[in-house]
Design a protein around this motif. Structure first.
Motif, PDB file in Angstrom:
ATOM      1  N   PRO A 137       0.806  -1.221   0.000  1.00 40.34           N
ATOM      2  CA  PRO A 137       0.000   0.000   0.000  1.00 40.34           C
ATOM      3  C   PRO A 137       0.845   1.279   0.000  1.00 40.34           C
ATOM      4  O   PRO A 137       1.856   1.380   0.706  1.00 40.34           O
ATOM      5  CB  PRO A 137      -0.793  -0.110   1.316  1.00 40.34           C
ATOM      6  N   GLY A 154       7.987  -2.593   0.206  1.00 38.20           N
ATOM      7  CA  GLY A 154       7.236  -2.357   1.439  1.00 38.20           C
ATOM      8  C   GLY A 154       6.421  -1.074   1.397  1.00 38.20           C
ATOM      9  O   GLY A 154       6.706  -0.125   0.650  1.00 38.20           O
ATOM     10  N   ALA A 155       5.418  -1.035   2.252  1.00 36.75           N
ATOM     11  CA  ALA A 155       4.423   0.043   2.263  1.00 36.75           C
ATOM     12  C   ALA A 155       5.075   1.434   2.286  1.00 36.75           C
ATOM     13  O   ALA A 155       6.026   1.683   3.029  1.00 36.75           O
ATOM     14  CB  ALA A 155       3.535  -0.124   3.487  1.00 36.75           C
ATOM     15  N   LEU A 170      13.739  -7.463  -0.482  1.00 34.36           N
ATOM     16  CA  LEU A 170      12.779  -6.893   0.469  1.00 34.36           C
ATOM     17  C   LEU A 170      13.129  -5.421   0.641  1.00 34.36           C
ATOM     18  O   LEU A 170      14.232  -5.088   1.118  1.00 34.36           O
ATOM     19  CB  LEU A 170      12.859  -7.627   1.809  1.00 34.36           C
ATOM     20  N   ALA A 172      12.237  -2.385   2.677  1.00 41.70           N
ATOM     21  CA  ALA A 172      11.517  -2.146   3.938  1.00 41.70           C
ATOM     22  C   ALA A 172      10.509  -1.012   3.770  1.00 41.70           C
ATOM     23  O   ALA A 172      10.699  -0.101   2.953  1.00 41.70           O
ATOM     24  CB  ALA A 172      12.524  -1.802   5.035  1.00 41.70           C
ATOM     25  N   ALA A 173       9.465  -1.062   4.588  1.00 43.11           N
ATOM     26  CA  ALA A 173       8.440  -0.023   4.528  1.00 43.11           C
ATOM     27  C   ALA A 173       9.085   1.360   4.669  1.00 43.11           C
ATOM     28  O   ALA A 173      10.016   1.555   5.456  1.00 43.11           O
ATOM     29  CB  ALA A 173       7.436  -0.246   5.649  1.00 43.11           C
ATOM     30  N   ARG A 188      16.740  -0.634   3.419  1.00 36.16           N
ATOM     31  CA  ARG A 188      15.818   0.208   4.182  1.00 36.16           C
ATOM     32  C   ARG A 188      16.399   1.610   4.326  1.00 36.16           C
ATOM     33  O   ARG A 188      17.595   1.824   4.162  1.00 36.16           O
ATOM     34  CB  ARG A 188      15.519  -0.398   5.551  1.00 36.16           C
TER      35      ARG A 188
HETATM   36  C1  LIG Z   1      -2.148  -4.617   3.321  1.00 37.07           C
HETATM   37  C2  LIG Z   1      -0.777  -4.944   3.924  1.00 37.07           C
HETATM   38  O1  LIG Z   1      -0.598  -4.940   5.096  1.00 37.07           O
HETATM   39  S1  LIG Z   1       0.483  -5.290   2.847  1.00 37.07           S
HETATM   40  C3  LIG Z   1       1.898  -5.536   3.873  1.00 37.07           C
HETATM   41  C4  LIG Z   1       3.144  -5.023   3.229  1.00 37.07           C
HETATM   42  N1  LIG Z   1       4.232  -5.233   4.167  1.00 37.07           N
HETATM   43  C5  LIG Z   1       5.155  -4.293   4.439  1.00 37.07           C
HETATM   44  O2  LIG Z   1       5.208  -3.245   3.842  1.00 37.07           O
HETATM   45  C6  LIG Z   1       6.096  -4.657   5.559  1.00 37.07           C
HETATM   46  C7  LIG Z   1       7.538  -4.499   5.179  1.00 37.07           C
HETATM   47  N2  LIG Z   1       8.315  -4.910   6.340  1.00 37.07           N
HETATM   48  C8  LIG Z   1       9.121  -4.086   7.015  1.00 37.07           C
HETATM   49  O3  LIG Z   1       9.346  -2.932   6.656  1.00 37.07           O
HETATM   50  C9  LIG Z   1       9.757  -4.693   8.275  1.00 37.07           C
HETATM   51  O4  LIG Z   1       9.840  -3.684   9.241  1.00 37.07           O
HETATM   52  C10 LIG Z   1      11.128  -5.319   7.968  1.00 37.07           C
HETATM   53  C11 LIG Z   1      10.842  -6.650   7.248  1.00 37.07           C
HETATM   54  C12 LIG Z   1      11.992  -4.438   7.123  1.00 37.07           C
HETATM   55  C13 LIG Z   1      11.901  -5.576   9.280  1.00 37.07           C
HETATM   56  O5  LIG Z   1      11.246  -6.502  10.038  1.00 37.07           O
HETATM   57  P1  LIG Z   1      12.078  -7.256  11.212  1.00 37.07           P
HETATM   58  O6  LIG Z   1      13.171  -8.057  10.611  1.00 37.07           O
HETATM   59  O7  LIG Z   1      11.035  -7.958  12.034  1.00 37.07           O
HETATM   60  O8  LIG Z   1      12.775  -6.084  11.951  1.00 37.07           O
HETATM   61  P2  LIG Z   1      12.517  -5.533  13.434  1.00 37.07           P
HETATM   62  O9  LIG Z   1      11.100  -5.040  13.548  1.00 37.07           O
HETATM   63  O10 LIG Z   1      12.997  -6.571  14.400  1.00 37.07           O
HETATM   64  O11 LIG Z   1      13.474  -4.274  13.482  1.00 37.07           O
HETATM   65  C14 LIG Z   1      14.875  -4.413  13.412  1.00 37.07           C
HETATM   66  C15 LIG Z   1      15.450  -3.034  13.292  1.00 37.07           C
HETATM   67  O12 LIG Z   1      15.122  -2.487  12.003  1.00 37.07           O
HETATM   68  C16 LIG Z   1      14.397  -1.265  12.171  1.00 37.07           C
HETATM   69  N3  LIG Z   1      13.375  -1.251  11.126  1.00 37.07           N
HETATM   70  C17 LIG Z   1      12.379  -2.141  10.958  1.00 37.07           C
HETATM   71  N4  LIG Z   1      11.660  -1.814   9.870  1.00 37.07           N
HETATM   72  C18 LIG Z   1      12.206  -0.698   9.362  1.00 37.07           C
HETATM   73  C19 LIG Z   1      11.877   0.117   8.269  1.00 37.07           C
HETATM   74  N5  LIG Z   1      10.848  -0.172   7.471  1.00 37.07           N
HETATM   75  N6  LIG Z   1      12.659   1.191   8.005  1.00 37.07           N
HETATM   76  C20 LIG Z   1      13.713   1.505   8.812  1.00 37.07           C
HETATM   77  N7  LIG Z   1      14.050   0.756   9.884  1.00 37.07           N
HETATM   78  C21 LIG Z   1      13.313  -0.329  10.151  1.00 37.07           C
HETATM   79  C22 LIG Z   1      13.793  -1.344  13.566  1.00 37.07           C
HETATM   80  O13 LIG Z   1      13.503  -0.057  14.081  1.00 37.07           O
HETATM   81  C23 LIG Z   1      14.888  -2.041  14.311  1.00 37.07           C
HETATM   82  O14 LIG Z   1      15.908  -1.093  14.575  1.00 37.07           O
HETATM   83  P3  LIG Z   1      16.850  -1.210  15.885  1.00 37.07           P
HETATM   84  O15 LIG Z   1      17.593  -2.524  15.731  1.00 37.07           O
HETATM   85  O16 LIG Z   1      17.715  -0.010  15.791  1.00 37.07           O
HETATM   86  O17 LIG Z   1      15.902  -1.220  17.049  1.00 37.07           O
END
Ligand SMILES: CC(=O)SCCNC(=O)CCNC(=O)[C@H](O)C(C)(C)COP(=O)(O)OP(=O)(O)OC[C@H]1O[C@@H](n2cnc3c(N)ncnc32)[C@H](O)[C@@H]1OP(=O)(O)O
Length: 198
Positions: A137, A154-155, A170, A172-173, A188
């Protein structure tokens, strides 16, 4: 129409099909606990003999799972495009692909098979999305961006024009991607940096 996967993503696809006046008669799901989704019967594991001529959409957002399931499906695949999505007439949409509410897909873009362009995402002109890509999204893909198979953008991410994002990436959002991304990379941030590779 049949769906595979009684998920939240399936609820959105049901809503699209309903808006288009298309009826879903059953949903396959490997979880025997699931019986009903939005009044549609959930009928258990995949059965190629169930309504064998009905088109099917794999309603699972996770790219790797969608890909794995697609391998053994014998039904033809349908597509779902919400009437509020703006899809140029010069766009190709591969089988099994879905375009959610409010998305925009611009002229010259090609979408592979089982692609998701999610709610409010913008895919600008001449982009190429490989099979099993998920554009989450609110993403903005600028013009002439190429995205390899299985990649999740990612979003809310933004990808600058003319870049190539590899397969199995991947993003990241909330990332802002300003350079090409190699296969298998997780990136990311703004500007997006590689934080892992597979
Ligand atoms: C309709 C729908 O819902 S469609 C869904 C679509 N899905 C998405 O867009 C989700 C994409 N996923 C993400 O962005 C996730 O945050 C991921 C996969 C990048 C990371 O997930 P995880 O591996 O579980 O990471 P986790 O939450 O443990 O965070 C690890 C570190 O990365 C950071 N981090 C996590 N996501 C992000 C991000 N998007 N941008 C910047 N930093 C991030 C965290 O703050 C954390 O930092 P720290 O170590 O300094 O505390």
């Amino acid at each position: 129409m049949l769906l595979y996967g009684a998920s939240g993503h399936a609820k959105v696809i049901l809503s699209i099909l309903e808006a288009n006046g298309q009826r879903v008669t059953a949903i396959f799901d490997d979880d025997p606990e699931k019986k009903l989704l939005e009044r549609i019967p959930v009928i258990g594991t995949y059965d190629p003999k169930h309504e064998p001529t009905a088109p099917l959409i794999i309603s699972i957002g996770y790219n790797a799972v969608r890909r794995q399931i697609a391998r053994h499906i014998q039904h033809v695949f349908g597509t779902a495009i919400h009437p509020t999505a703006l899809v140029d007439t010069n766009v190709t949409v591969g089988e099994g692909s879905v375009i959610m509410q409010g998305a925009i897909v611009q002229v010259g873009t090609s979408m592979g098979k089982h692609v998701i362009v999610n709610t409010g995402a913008t895919v600008d002109h001449d982009c190429k999305l490989g099979d099993f890509v998920h554009v989450a999204p609110g993403v903005t893909l600028c013009g002439s961006v190429q995205v390899g198979e299985n990649t999740l953008i990612g979003a809310g991410s933004v990808v600058a024009p003319n870049l190539t994002i590899g397969a199995d990436c991947l993003i990241a959002a909330g990332s802002v991607v300003t350079v090409c991304v190699p296969n298998g990379a997780t990136v990311r941030g703004n500007p997006a940096r590689i934080i892992a590779t597979s």
